[in-house]
Design an enzyme around this catalytic site. Structure first.
Site, mmCIF file in Angstrom:
data_model
loop_
_atom_site.group_PDB
_atom_site.id
_atom_site.type_symbol
_atom_site.label_atom_id
_atom_site.label_comp_id
_atom_site.label_asym_id
_atom_site.label_seq_id
_atom_site.Cartn_x
_atom_site.Cartn_y
_atom_site.Cartn_z
ATOM 1 N N ASP A 21 -9.955 -9.571 -2.465
ATOM 2 C CA ASP A 21 -10.606 -9.100 -3.695
ATOM 3 C C ASP A 21 -10.480 -10.142 -4.806
ATOM 4 O OD1 ASP A 21 -11.980 -7.338 -5.298
ATOM 5 O OD2 ASP A 21 -10.205 -6.193 -5.867
ATOM 6 N N ASN A 23 -13.212 -12.326 -5.865
ATOM 7 C CA ASN A 23 -14.142 -13.460 -5.834
ATOM 8 C C ASN A 23 -15.071 -13.481 -7.051
ATOM 9 O OD1 ASN A 23 -13.148 -14.302 -3.345
ATOM 10 N ND2 ASN A 23 -14.680 -13.155 -2.182
ATOM 11 N N GLY A 24 -15.633 -12.311 -7.374
ATOM 12 C CA GLY A 24 -16.572 -12.240 -8.482
ATOM 13 C C GLY A 24 -15.916 -12.575 -9.810
ATOM 14 N N TRP A 26 -13.242 -14.355 -10.270
ATOM 15 C CA TRP A 26 -12.885 -15.779 -10.230
ATOM 16 C C TRP A 26 -14.067 -16.629 -10.677
ATOM 17 C CZ3 TRP A 26 -14.490 -20.136 -7.525
ATOM 18 C CH2 TRP A 26 -13.586 -21.202 -7.441
ATOM 19 N N ARG A 34 -21.534 -14.880 -9.270
ATOM 20 C CA ARG A 34 -20.567 -14.240 -8.372
ATOM 21 C C ARG A 34 -20.570 -14.855 -6.976
ATOM 22 N NH1 ARG A 34 -18.337 -9.380 -9.486
ATOM 23 N NH2 ARG A 34 -18.535 -8.724 -7.314
ATOM 24 N N SER A 66 -17.633 -4.060 2.739
ATOM 25 C CA SER A 66 -17.395 -2.639 2.997
ATOM 26 C C SER A 66 -18.699 -1.850 3.056
ATOM 27 C CB SER A 66 -16.493 -2.050 1.902
ATOM 28 O OG SER A 66 -17.228 -1.827 0.719
ATOM 29 N N ASN A 69 -20.184 -1.686 -0.297
ATOM 30 C CA ASN A 69 -20.693 -2.894 -0.961
ATOM 31 C C ASN A 69 -22.216 -2.979 -0.984
ATOM 32 O OD1 ASN A 69 -17.963 -5.073 0.133
ATOM 33 N ND2 ASN A 69 -18.191 -3.872 -1.732
ATOM 34 N N ARG A 189 -3.403 -6.886 -0.762
ATOM 35 C CA ARG A 189 -4.623 -6.828 -1.570
ATOM 36 C C ARG A 189 -4.458 -7.781 -2.746
ATOM 37 N NH1 ARG A 189 -8.863 -2.337 -3.167
ATOM 38 N NH2 ARG A 189 -10.132 -3.618 -4.548
ATOM 39 N N SER A 197 -9.058 1.115 -0.898
ATOM 40 C CA SER A 197 -10.515 0.967 -0.780
ATOM 41 C C SER A 197 -11.061 1.230 0.625
ATOM 42 C CB SER A 197 -10.930 -0.441 -1.261
ATOM 43 O OG SER A 197 -10.698 -0.585 -2.638
#
Length: 243
Positions: A21, A23-24, A26, A34, A66, A69, A189, A197
């Site tokens: 979790d 990435n966006g 960051w 993203r 997921s 997503n 996580r 999640s």
């Protein structure tokens, strides 16, 4: 009070699962789209896979996409699917050369056929590899997995292949996507979120959890090593009481 002494590597986690979790966030912190973060995160996977043998980790499962997503923007979803295809193309030879056996879990029905074919080919290419077992969860959700497994179990009962009175907690795992894998010992996580999640709900009943603040693209092999080694200091009782 004496500090707990780290246990030998043999007492470390055999199976580590990671919710990748951040990435966006960051990417946003760097003023980039993203998808730039997802690309950086994909590169990070290789480093973590390569670290596994020296740490005694035989199985690594990563949560890539997921069932929830799909709610993201169409452009982000399309970008992620393209990233998965590029990852397979770019990493296939390296995974084979490093003796990494790759499996995919999740419902493939909604994925495009080209991606599914590439997933099948990578699984076949690495089927005989043994050093690390890398499982990639794409279009995966724990509840969805249990529902699909229950349908398969119900069909076997209806067809007379399975006695309903013989069904117990050891039966359902045989129908799960992870039926050939041991349960995870440690679930990590990244990104500071403290929730699971919908990831490996059945399998993680007695897993140890680590929720860390590091965003996935910044998660290094050194931090991974620290978490794996720290696992050896935990007292895992599985519902019993220490002697």
């Amino acid at each position: 009070m004496a500090q707990p002494q780290p246990k030998a590597k043999d007492d470390g986690p055999r199976h580590v699962a990671i919710i990748m979790d951040g990435n966006g966030r960051w990417a946003t912190q760097r003023g980039r789209p993203r998808l730039f973060g997802h690309q950086a995160g994909a590169r990070r996977v290789r480093e973590i896979v390569e670290a596994c043998p020296d740490l005694g980790v035989d199985y690594l499962t990563v949560f890539a996409f997921s069932t929830e997503n799909w709610k993201r923007t169409q452009s982000e979803v399309a970008g992620l699917m393209n990233l998965f295809r590029r990852y397979i193309t770019r990493e296939a030879k390296s995974l084979k050369a490093n003796d990494v056996c790759v499996r995919f879990i999740g419902d493939r029905v909604r994925l495009d056929q080209k991606l599914v074919s590439m997933m099948d080919e990578l699984e076949a290419l690495t089927a005989n590899c043994k050093t690390v077992n890398l499982t990639i969860a794409i279009n995966y959700g724990g509840r969805d997995e249990v529902a699909r497994a229950t349908k398969r179990l119900a069909r076997d009962v209806a067809d007379g292949k399975l006695d309903p009175d013989a069904v117990d907690e050891e039966t359902l795992p045989k129908y799960l996507d992870t039926c050939v894998l041991p349960d995870p010992d440690l679930v990590i996580r990244t990104s500071g979120e403290a929730r699971i999640s919908n990831f490996l709900l059945w399998q993680s009943a007695y897993a140890e959890y680590e929720f860390i603040d590091t965003l996935w693209p910044d998660f290094t092999a050194e931090e991974f090593s620290t978490l794996v080694e720290g696992f050896g200091t935990r007292d895992r009782r599985f519902g019993a009481v220490s002697a």
